[in-house]
Design an enzyme around this catalytic site. Sequence first.
Site, short mmCIF file in Angstrom:
data_model
loop_
_atom_site.label_atom_id
_atom_site.label_comp_id
_atom_site.label_asym_id
_atom_site.label_seq_id
_atom_site.Cartn_x
_atom_site.Cartn_y
_atom_site.Cartn_z
N ARG A 117 38.28 -0.21 18.97
CA ARG A 117 37.05 -0.95 19.28
C ARG A 117 36.08 -1.06 18.10
O ARG A 117 34.91 -1.33 18.28
CB ARG A 117 36.33 -0.35 20.50
CG ARG A 117 37.14 -0.44 21.78
CD ARG A 117 36.28 -0.11 23.00
NE ARG A 117 37.05 -0.28 24.23
CZ ARG A 117 37.72 0.70 24.83
NH1 ARG A 117 37.71 1.92 24.30
NH2 ARG A 117 38.37 0.48 25.94
N LYS A 138 32.44 -12.84 9.37
CA LYS A 138 33.37 -13.60 10.19
C LYS A 138 34.78 -13.17 9.81
O LYS A 138 35.19 -13.29 8.65
CB LYS A 138 33.19 -15.10 9.98
CG LYS A 138 31.90 -15.64 10.60
CD LYS A 138 31.63 -17.07 10.18
CE LYS A 138 32.45 -18.06 10.94
NZ LYS A 138 32.03 -19.46 10.66
N GLU A 180 34.41 -24.04 -2.84
CA GLU A 180 33.41 -23.42 -1.95
C GLU A 180 32.06 -23.29 -2.64
O GLU A 180 31.02 -23.43 -2.01
CB GLU A 180 33.89 -22.05 -1.46
CG GLU A 180 35.04 -22.10 -0.47
CD GLU A 180 34.61 -22.46 0.96
OE1 GLU A 180 33.42 -22.77 1.17
OE2 GLU A 180 35.47 -22.43 1.85
N LYS A 220 24.60 -18.48 0.95
CA LYS A 220 25.23 -18.03 2.20
C LYS A 220 24.43 -16.91 2.84
O LYS A 220 24.24 -16.89 4.06
CB LYS A 220 26.66 -17.57 1.94
CG LYS A 220 27.34 -17.10 3.22
CD LYS A 220 28.83 -17.16 3.18
CE LYS A 220 29.41 -16.89 4.58
NZ LYS A 220 30.88 -16.97 4.60
N GLU A 230 26.12 -18.01 14.25
CA GLU A 230 26.42 -19.45 14.16
C GLU A 230 25.95 -20.22 15.40
O GLU A 230 26.69 -21.00 16.01
CB GLU A 230 27.92 -19.67 13.93
CG GLU A 230 28.22 -21.03 13.34
CD GLU A 230 29.66 -21.16 12.85
OE1 GLU A 230 30.22 -22.24 13.02
OE2 GLU A 230 30.19 -20.19 12.29
N ARG A 234 23.81 -21.85 10.59
CA ARG A 234 25.00 -21.28 9.95
C ARG A 234 26.16 -22.26 9.98
O ARG A 234 27.06 -22.22 9.14
CB ARG A 234 25.39 -19.96 10.61
CG ARG A 234 26.59 -19.30 9.91
CD ARG A 234 26.79 -17.85 10.28
NE ARG A 234 27.95 -17.30 9.61
CZ ARG A 234 28.27 -16.02 9.58
NH1 ARG A 234 27.48 -15.13 10.18
NH2 ARG A 234 29.35 -15.59 8.95
N ASN A 238 29.99 -24.81 7.32
CA ASN A 238 31.27 -25.46 7.63
C ASN A 238 31.39 -26.85 7.01
O ASN A 238 32.35 -27.57 7.31
CB ASN A 238 31.45 -25.57 9.16
CG ASN A 238 31.58 -24.22 9.82
OD1 ASN A 238 32.27 -23.34 9.33
ND2 ASN A 238 30.89 -24.04 10.94
N HIS A 241 34.74 -28.44 6.28
CA HIS A 241 35.79 -27.58 6.83
C HIS A 241 36.49 -28.15 8.06
O HIS A 241 37.62 -27.76 8.36
CB HIS A 241 35.22 -26.20 7.15
CG HIS A 241 35.05 -25.34 5.94
ND1 HIS A 241 34.24 -25.69 4.89
CD2 HIS A 241 35.59 -24.14 5.60
CE1 HIS A 241 34.28 -24.75 3.97
NE2 HIS A 241 35.11 -23.80 4.37
N HIS A 245 40.34 -27.68 7.63
CA HIS A 245 41.16 -26.85 8.51
C HIS A 245 42.26 -27.68 9.16
O HIS A 245 43.39 -27.20 9.32
CB HIS A 245 40.30 -26.21 9.59
CG HIS A 245 39.43 -25.10 9.06
ND1 HIS A 245 38.43 -24.51 9.82
CD2 HIS A 245 39.41 -24.45 7.88
CE1 HIS A 245 37.85 -23.57 9.12
NE2 HIS A 245 38.43 -23.51 7.93
N HIS A 258 43.19 -23.13 0.49
CA HIS A 258 42.05 -23.44 1.35
C HIS A 258 40.99 -24.23 0.58
O HIS A 258 40.45 -25.22 1.08
CB HIS A 258 41.44 -22.14 1.90
CG HIS A 258 40.20 -22.35 2.69
ND1 HIS A 258 40.16 -23.06 3.87
CD2 HIS A 258 38.91 -21.96 2.45
CE1 HIS A 258 38.92 -23.10 4.34
NE2 HIS A 258 38.15 -22.44 3.49
#
Length: 356
Positions: A117, A138, A180, A220, A230, A234, A238, A241, A245, A258
Amino acid sequence: MQRLSIEYSTGTYPILIGQRILSTLKDSLEKEYTSIFVITDENVAEIYLDEVVEHLSDCKVFQYILPAGEASKNIDQYYRLQTAAIEKGLDRNALILALGGGVVGDLAGFVAATFMRGIDYIQIPTTILAHDSSVGGKVAINHEHGKNLIGAFYPPAAVYYDIATLSSLPAKEIRSGYAELVKEGLISGKELFEEMLQVSLVSIKNETLEKHILAGIKVKADIVEADERELGIRSYLNLGHTFAHALEAELGYGVITHGEAVAVGLLFSIHVSEAEFGVELPYDELKSWLEKNNYPLQTITFDPKKIMKRMKSDKKAVRNRIKMVLLKAPGKLLNKELADQKILNYLEIFKERLIK
């Protein structure tokens, strides 16, 4: 050495940036751990694993070496890492070190978030690209239907960014990471974006690289602190992206990096933004810079209908409608839902525009 701090809902964590700071890792740990589990990939292990383990010589250290590449960010490797953690006797007071690029950081972070956990982990990025993924908490793995669809928000205990590790990067990884940074330049505003477009990646100086990495992390960090989970701004991170993606998933993870996919995604976002808002944006300037720095624009082909289907599976989609981050100008961003037919039209025109 530069030090930043990220505040989140239940605490803070430091980001340390500098040359040859791996040797300070053990002394910088803020608490004692029962054991340390270093997760890395085969490329990074060959260069840096022994050094990291050596600096942790007084600790109980285990290691796991992944196959290099995006294809490792999957449920099978995740399960193997969980099994290894159990077999090595890790407990709730153990620490995971994510030594590598974004794939290692995302996967190791997700293991840390879910093992018993949640246990502590530290990001040790070794690529330019990972300046982005290592900050913000993330963590995720990919699914065959989309990138990062299985994951969590789980902040690291710290980020150690040793700029010296970037000296071993191949040209492809430098291109990947700088895409990026350029994204963060666009988010920041015209000045930083235009400064980044003056860089030749073949002859970039260490001081310039460190300056731009620090600037990108600050962009960032400011956004993450303002919107940890997000729910608002936030999502601006993206930018580019949604298309990127979809392209990665459609081509097959690892066919292009990427960052190379993000570079094309930034162009697509600008392309859509120009049409949606009737504004002139730096499409030609960015495309010219990407071509000069050998991004594989001319070799990328795609089926607009298949890309649109992938975009609809993106985790940012709402009510099965595609949602994109668009620009009215560098530094002025917003989210917008777009109808399928509009997206399809934009993709068809962009496909032709990309290779001109």
